[in-house]
Write a protein that holds these residues in place. Structure first.
Motif, short mmCIF file in Angstrom:
data_model
loop_
_atom_site.label_atom_id
_atom_site.label_comp_id
_atom_site.label_asym_id
_atom_site.label_seq_id
_atom_site.Cartn_x
_atom_site.Cartn_y
_atom_site.Cartn_z
N ILE A 17 0.78 -1.18 0.02
CA ILE A 17 -0.08 0.02 -0.05
C ILE A 17 0.92 1.10 0.08
N LEU A 18 0.55 2.01 -0.73
CA LEU A 18 1.21 3.38 -1.09
C LEU A 18 0.42 4.74 -0.84
N ALA A 75 7.19 9.77 -4.81
CA ALA A 75 6.46 8.59 -5.61
C ALA A 75 7.78 7.99 -6.15
N ALA A 76 8.81 8.58 -6.57
CA ALA A 76 9.84 8.12 -7.18
C ALA A 76 10.73 7.06 -6.29
N ARG A 77 10.88 7.47 -4.94
CA ARG A 77 11.21 6.53 -3.79
C ARG A 77 10.31 5.46 -3.75
N GLN A 78 8.85 5.64 -3.73
CA GLN A 78 8.23 4.33 -3.82
C GLN A 78 8.58 3.41 -4.56
N ILE A 110 4.16 7.54 -11.64
CA ILE A 110 5.76 7.66 -11.21
C ILE A 110 6.32 6.28 -10.65
N ALA A 111 5.62 5.96 -9.58
CA ALA A 111 5.85 4.74 -8.85
C ALA A 111 5.84 3.37 -9.54
#
Length: 186
Positions: free
Chosen positions: A8-9, A38-41, A69-70
């Motif tokens: 879950i994000l 989002a990029a980190r996720q 993004i993710a």
């Protein structure tokens, strides 16, 4: 009930998050920080074995933008599901949170959602989250919102999963839930 494995994000930070506005069903775009979250996720998910996972997102723009993004580099298809949308805050949509009544409650910010005029309420969010999870046929990555994600995690892993969390947290995080337990991936 036994549920499939899920990640879950919560969507990344938005302009309205930064301003302290109640978004509910309204939308504001991700900030630069939100895009980085989002990029980190996505980087976290890229380290996971997602073979056989389905990808779902709330239809609201900030979640779709985060999913793009993710998850887009990892997913063949990202499906939207209305049951993953954020809690409706009725007449308070777009208003600054600190101008609204804050109930005297153990978690005043969550209690605020219960008193929002013409708002949806936590019970309704729980009902639609339960429906989504009941229909889930296999492992999934889910991009959603603060209250909705919190509700999903509580259903999947019990009240301990949200103990000590606040509505203001969770952006840029990935929660892994499997067999009734939760792990925060960083």
């Amino acid at each position: 009930m036994t549920y499939p494995e899920v990640y879950i994000l919560r969507h990344g930070q938005t302009a309205w998050n930064l301003e302290g506005r109640m978004q509910g069903e309204l939308n504001s775009a991700l900030t630069e920080q939100g895009k980085q979250e989002a990029a980190r996720q996505g980087a976290i998910l890229a380290q996971c074995d997602l073979t056989g996972f389905a990808f779902f997102t709330s239809p609201q723009g900030r979640a779709v933008q985060t999913a793009g993004i993710a998850c887009a580099p990892l997913a063949e298809i990202i499906r939207t599901d209305d049951r993953l949308r954020e809690i409706g805050v009725g007449d308070w949509s777009g208003l600054l949170r600190d101008t609204l009544p804050l109930p005297d409650a153990p978690d005043p910010f969550m209690a605020q959602y219960e008193i929002a005029p013409n708002g949806e309420g936590i019970a309704a969010v729980r009902t639609r989250c339960s429906s989504f999870l009941h229909d889930l046929k296999g492992p999934a990555v889910i991009v959603t919102h603060g209250v909705t994600g919190r509700t999903l995690r509580e259903i999947l892993a019990g009240p301990e999963a949200i103990k000590g969390t606040t509505i203001h947290g969770g952006q840029g995080c990935v929660y892994h839930l499997k067999n009734g337990s939760q792990n925060l991936l960083t």
